[in-house]
Scaffold this active site. Structure first.
Site, short mmCIF file in Angstrom:
data_model
loop_
_atom_site.label_atom_id
_atom_site.label_comp_id
_atom_site.label_asym_id
_atom_site.label_seq_id
_atom_site.Cartn_x
_atom_site.Cartn_y
_atom_site.Cartn_z
N ASP A 168 -46.30 4.72 -19.42
CA ASP A 168 -47.05 3.47 -19.41
C ASP A 168 -47.10 2.79 -20.78
O ASP A 168 -48.08 2.11 -21.12
CB ASP A 168 -48.49 3.70 -18.90
CG ASP A 168 -48.50 4.30 -17.51
OD1 ASP A 168 -47.61 3.92 -16.71
OD2 ASP A 168 -49.37 5.13 -17.22
N GLU A 169 -46.05 2.95 -21.54
CA GLU A 169 -46.01 2.37 -22.89
C GLU A 169 -45.63 0.90 -22.85
O GLU A 169 -45.77 0.19 -23.86
CB GLU A 169 -45.00 3.11 -23.76
CG GLU A 169 -45.27 4.59 -23.99
CD GLU A 169 -44.65 5.48 -22.94
OE1 GLU A 169 -44.17 4.94 -21.91
OE2 GLU A 169 -44.63 6.71 -23.12
N LYS A 178 -42.53 0.07 -20.86
CA LYS A 178 -41.06 0.15 -20.70
C LYS A 178 -40.54 -0.98 -19.81
O LYS A 178 -39.48 -1.53 -20.06
CB LYS A 178 -40.66 1.50 -20.07
CG LYS A 178 -41.05 2.69 -20.90
CD LYS A 178 -40.75 4.00 -20.19
CE LYS A 178 -41.60 4.26 -18.96
NZ LYS A 178 -43.02 4.52 -19.24
N ASN A 220 -42.82 7.54 -8.75
CA ASN A 220 -44.00 7.90 -9.54
C ASN A 220 -44.19 6.88 -10.68
O ASN A 220 -45.28 6.72 -11.19
CB ASN A 220 -43.91 9.32 -10.12
CG ASN A 220 -42.58 9.65 -10.77
OD1 ASN A 220 -41.60 8.93 -10.62
ND2 ASN A 220 -42.52 10.75 -11.49
N GLY A 261 -44.54 3.29 -12.57
CA GLY A 261 -45.16 2.00 -12.25
C GLY A 261 -44.92 1.11 -13.44
O GLY A 261 -45.47 1.32 -14.51
N HIS A 262 -44.01 0.15 -13.30
CA HIS A 262 -43.65 -0.71 -14.41
C HIS A 262 -44.07 -2.14 -14.09
O HIS A 262 -43.64 -2.71 -13.09
CB HIS A 262 -42.13 -0.68 -14.65
CG HIS A 262 -41.62 0.70 -14.98
ND1 HIS A 262 -40.29 1.00 -15.04
CD2 HIS A 262 -42.27 1.84 -15.28
CE1 HIS A 262 -40.15 2.27 -15.37
NE2 HIS A 262 -41.34 2.81 -15.50
N THR A 263 -44.94 -2.69 -14.92
CA THR A 263 -45.40 -4.06 -14.71
C THR A 263 -44.56 -5.00 -15.56
O THR A 263 -44.39 -4.78 -16.75
CB THR A 263 -46.87 -4.21 -15.13
OG1 THR A 263 -47.60 -3.18 -14.49
CG2 THR A 263 -47.43 -5.56 -14.73
N GLN A 308 -41.61 7.41 -16.88
CA GLN A 308 -42.53 8.35 -17.54
C GLN A 308 -42.36 8.32 -19.07
O GLN A 308 -42.13 7.26 -19.61
CB GLN A 308 -42.35 9.78 -16.98
CG GLN A 308 -42.76 9.92 -15.52
CD GLN A 308 -41.73 9.39 -14.54
OE1 GLN A 308 -40.57 9.79 -14.60
NE2 GLN A 308 -42.12 8.53 -13.64
N THR A 312 -44.03 15.76 -15.61
CA THR A 312 -43.32 15.42 -14.38
C THR A 312 -42.12 16.36 -14.27
O THR A 312 -41.85 17.15 -15.17
CB THR A 312 -42.93 13.92 -14.36
OG1 THR A 312 -42.52 13.58 -13.04
CG2 THR A 312 -41.83 13.59 -15.37
P1 GDP Z 1 -44.46 1.20 -18.17
O1 GDP Z 1 -44.78 2.18 -17.10
O2 GDP Z 1 -44.04 1.88 -19.44
O3 GDP Z 1 -43.49 0.15 -17.75
O4 GDP Z 1 -45.84 0.48 -18.52
P2 GDP Z 1 -46.90 -0.10 -17.45
O5 GDP Z 1 -46.32 -1.34 -16.85
O6 GDP Z 1 -47.37 0.95 -16.55
O7 GDP Z 1 -48.11 -0.43 -18.40
C1 GDP Z 1 -47.99 -1.32 -19.47
C2 GDP Z 1 -48.94 -2.50 -19.24
O8 GDP Z 1 -49.07 -3.21 -20.45
C3 GDP Z 1 -48.43 -3.51 -18.24
O9 GDP Z 1 -49.55 -4.05 -17.57
C4 GDP Z 1 -47.76 -4.58 -19.09
O10 GDP Z 1 -47.76 -5.87 -18.49
C5 GDP Z 1 -48.63 -4.56 -20.30
N1 GDP Z 1 -47.97 -4.85 -21.57
C6 GDP Z 1 -46.71 -4.52 -21.99
N2 GDP Z 1 -46.53 -4.89 -23.26
C7 GDP Z 1 -47.69 -5.46 -23.67
C8 GDP Z 1 -48.15 -6.02 -24.92
O11 GDP Z 1 -47.44 -6.03 -25.92
N3 GDP Z 1 -49.42 -6.50 -24.94
C9 GDP Z 1 -50.26 -6.47 -23.85
N4 GDP Z 1 -51.48 -6.95 -23.96
N5 GDP Z 1 -49.85 -5.95 -22.68
C10 GDP Z 1 -48.61 -5.45 -22.60
P1 IMO Z 2 -44.32 5.28 -15.85
O1 IMO Z 2 -42.84 5.23 -15.62
C1 IMO Z 2 -47.83 7.80 -16.50
C2 IMO Z 2 -47.82 11.71 -14.49
C3 IMO Z 2 -48.80 11.95 -13.35
C4 IMO Z 2 -49.06 13.44 -13.53
C5 IMO Z 2 -47.70 13.98 -13.92
C6 IMO Z 2 -46.88 14.55 -12.77
O2 IMO Z 2 -45.09 4.19 -15.21
O3 IMO Z 2 -44.62 5.47 -17.30
P2 IMO Z 2 -45.56 13.45 -10.75
O4 IMO Z 2 -46.02 12.62 -9.61
O5 IMO Z 2 -44.51 12.82 -11.59
O6 IMO Z 2 -45.15 14.85 -10.32
O7 IMO Z 2 -46.86 13.65 -11.68
O8 IMO Z 2 -46.99 12.87 -14.50
N1 IMO Z 2 -46.95 10.53 -14.32
C7 IMO Z 2 -47.08 9.41 -15.02
N2 IMO Z 2 -48.00 9.03 -15.94
N3 IMO Z 2 -46.81 6.98 -16.19
C8 IMO Z 2 -45.86 7.34 -15.28
O9 IMO Z 2 -44.77 6.62 -15.05
C9 IMO Z 2 -45.99 8.59 -14.63
N4 IMO Z 2 -45.26 9.24 -13.69
C10 IMO Z 2 -45.85 10.43 -13.53
O10 IMO Z 2 -49.97 11.18 -13.54
O11 IMO Z 2 -49.94 13.67 -14.60
MG MG Z 3 -46.30 2.68 -15.82
#
Ligand code: GDP
Ligand code: IMO
Ligand code: MG
Length: 427
Positions: free
Chosen positions: A13-14, A16, A38, A40-42, A223, A238
């Site tokens: 959730d960085e 990506k 698993n 979740g990319h926004t 992840q 994971t």
């Molecule tokens: P991913 O799983 O690594 O793709 O990350 P997620 O989508 O799960 O979570 C990142 C969240 O931060 C999303 O809601 C993005 O829209 C948001 N996001 C990404 N980059 C930035 C940023 O530089 N600033 C802010 N405020 N939000 C960001």
């Molecule tokens: P993105 O791509 C954050 C975590 C789960 C759990 C562990 C194992 O959005 O960064 P799993 O269902 O993979 O066997 O769960 O890994 N996990 C994540 N945490 N971001 C994710 O994906 C994740 N995918 C799995 O919460 O702790």
């Molecule tokens: Mg995510």
């Protein structure tokens, strides 16, 4: 033949998805190489917000071919609902390619994930419940079902039968659940075969030929480094390899082909699910990071655990991935703190430790050693260049870069595509 790997440097959730989408316009292929739904990319494009789970984030860039590599686990029902969701919003998904060697998440893998977690009770991993671990376990146990198996009914039936023989014993005798019928599973999987067929191909050949033709290929990790089955905080991980080496095995591309490895690094830290997290905050600062950063899971809707930036982890990510660059995200979320603590080392049993301890016992006892960096109060969401940032924000970025061991080549100052400061080009 630029081949870039883009991966999470922390616990997922960085950001990506945003970073991949940003690069999508300049690359020819975006490849998922591990994990499944698993993830979740926004991705925010203009006033539109997309949540992607299984599909590579490059699917939103019209010129880009999205690829699901052999290392991914595919739940066909999720795949088709994600595709139709995008189609309804006018996104063309016809270029998608799926490896015939990717493994399928079957309904029984999802059941096993859920019953196992329930059985573990307090000791649970906190998985996403999507069947990821059990599907990879079947793959390694050599009882997995691959995409190509859908095109030979007799082989598919034999394989499902073999997988269910043991699982049904376990489900009925141990977990007190009903047995799952082979023909029901085979029927459901065969139902996907024709719809899936246009996408299925030898993606290894396609990608290697593309690289020979000087096309730009981006490998998008799901992840993050600390969730890696080998290099993460096992067992709270994971079941695949999000680290850079996973791009090679999960896409069938040799390590000599990779030209750049970009670690996506949040300006603070989050994690979902169970497991150690030295800089985790249980106070109002943690609450504020969660609220301002919108730190709620895209896949499961769970609140993310939040904490300060951890440079020990960033250094570790640089090392195990051979990172060439960082993309620092969500710097804007830190606006408003007078001082920002950054973890520079750990204290373990009274000793200062600079690098991630390999022993899980030590890591579970690690206490963060903080350095305080001065904060800033100016809104930075409109910043277009490094010099637009307030001096203290610049100093924060420079300090993180120094501690983390690779150049910070881009900075996110908001969720949108254009809310990015590009310092060095990735291509
Ligand atoms: P991913 O799983 O690594 O793709 O990350 P997620 O989508 O799960 O979570 C990142 C969240 O931060 C999303 O809601 C993005 O829209 C948001 N996001 C990404 N980059 C930035 C940023 O530089 N600033 C802010 N405020 N939000 C960001
Ligand atoms: P993105 O791509 C954050 C975590 C789960 C759990 C562990 C194992 O959005 O960064 P799993 O269902 O993979 O066997 O769960 O890994 N996990 C994540 N945490 N971001 C994710 O994906 C994740 N995918 C799995 O919460 O702790
Ligand atoms: Mg995510």
């Amino acid at each position: 033949m630029p081949a870039l790997v883009l991966l999470g440097a922390q616990w997922g959730d960085e950001g990506k998805g945003k970073a991949t989408d940003l690069l999508g316009g300049s690359v020819d292929y975006v490849v998922r190489y591990q994990g499944g739904n698993n993830a979740g990319h926004t991705v925010v494009v203009g006033d539109q917000k997309y949540a992607l789970h299984l599909l590579p984030s490059g699917i939103l860039s019209p010129g880009c071919t999205p690829v699901i590599g052999n290392g991914v686990v595919v739940d066909p029902s999720v795949l088709f609902s994600e595709l139709s969701g995008l189609n309804e919003r006018g996104v063309d998904t016809s270029k998608l390619l799926i490896s015939g060697n990717a493994h399928i998440i079957t309904p029984y893998n999802v059941t096993v994930d859920k019953v196992t977690e329930r059985f573990l009770g307090k000791r649970k991993i906190g998985t996403t419940g999507r069947g990821i671990g059990p599907t990879y376990a079947d793959k390694i146990n050599r009882v997995g079902i691959r995409v190509q198996d859908l095109y030979d009914e007799s082989i598919l039936t034999q394989k499902v039968e073999a997988a269910l023989d043991v699982k049904n014993q376990m489900l009925t005798k141990f977990y007190n659940r009903r047995a799952i019928a082979t023909d029901q599973v085979v029927g459901e999987l065969l139902g996907y075969a024709d719809k899936l067929a246009p996408y299925v191909t030898d993606t290894v050949l396609v990608l290697n030929q593309a690289l020979e033709q000087d096309k730009v290929v981006l490998f998008e990790g799901g992840q993050g480094t600390l969730l890696d089955i080998d290099h993460g905080t096992y067992p709270f991980v994971t079941s695949s390899n999000p680290t850079a080496g996973g791009a090679c095995t999960g896409a069938g591309v040799g390590p000599t082909k990779i030209t750049r490895v970009i670690g996506i690094l949040k300006a603070y830290t989050t994690r979902v699910g169970a497991g150690p997290f030295p800089t985790e905050l249980f106070d109002e600062d943690g609450e504020a990071l969660r609220r301002i950063g919108g730190e709620r899971g895209v896949t499961t809707g769970r609140d993310r655990r939040c904490g300060w930036f951890d440079a020990v982890i960033a250094r570790y990510a640089t090392r195990v991935n051979g990172l060439t660059d960082f993309f620092l995200t969500k710097l804007d979320v830190l606006t408003g703190w007078e001082q920002i603590p950054v973890c520079v080392a750990y204290e373990i049993d009274g000793k200062r430790v600079e690098e991630l301890p390999y022993s899980q016992t030590d890591f579970h006892h690690a206490k963060p050693v903080y350095e305080m960096l001065p904060g800033w109060s100016e809104d930075i969401t409109g910043a277009k260049s490094f010099s637009d940032l307030p001096k203290n924000a610049q100093a924060y970025v420079k300090a993180l870069e120094e501690m983390s061991g690779a150049p910070i080549s881009a900075i996110g100052v908001g969720p949108g595509r254009d809310e990015t400061i590009q310092i060095n080009s990735f291509l």
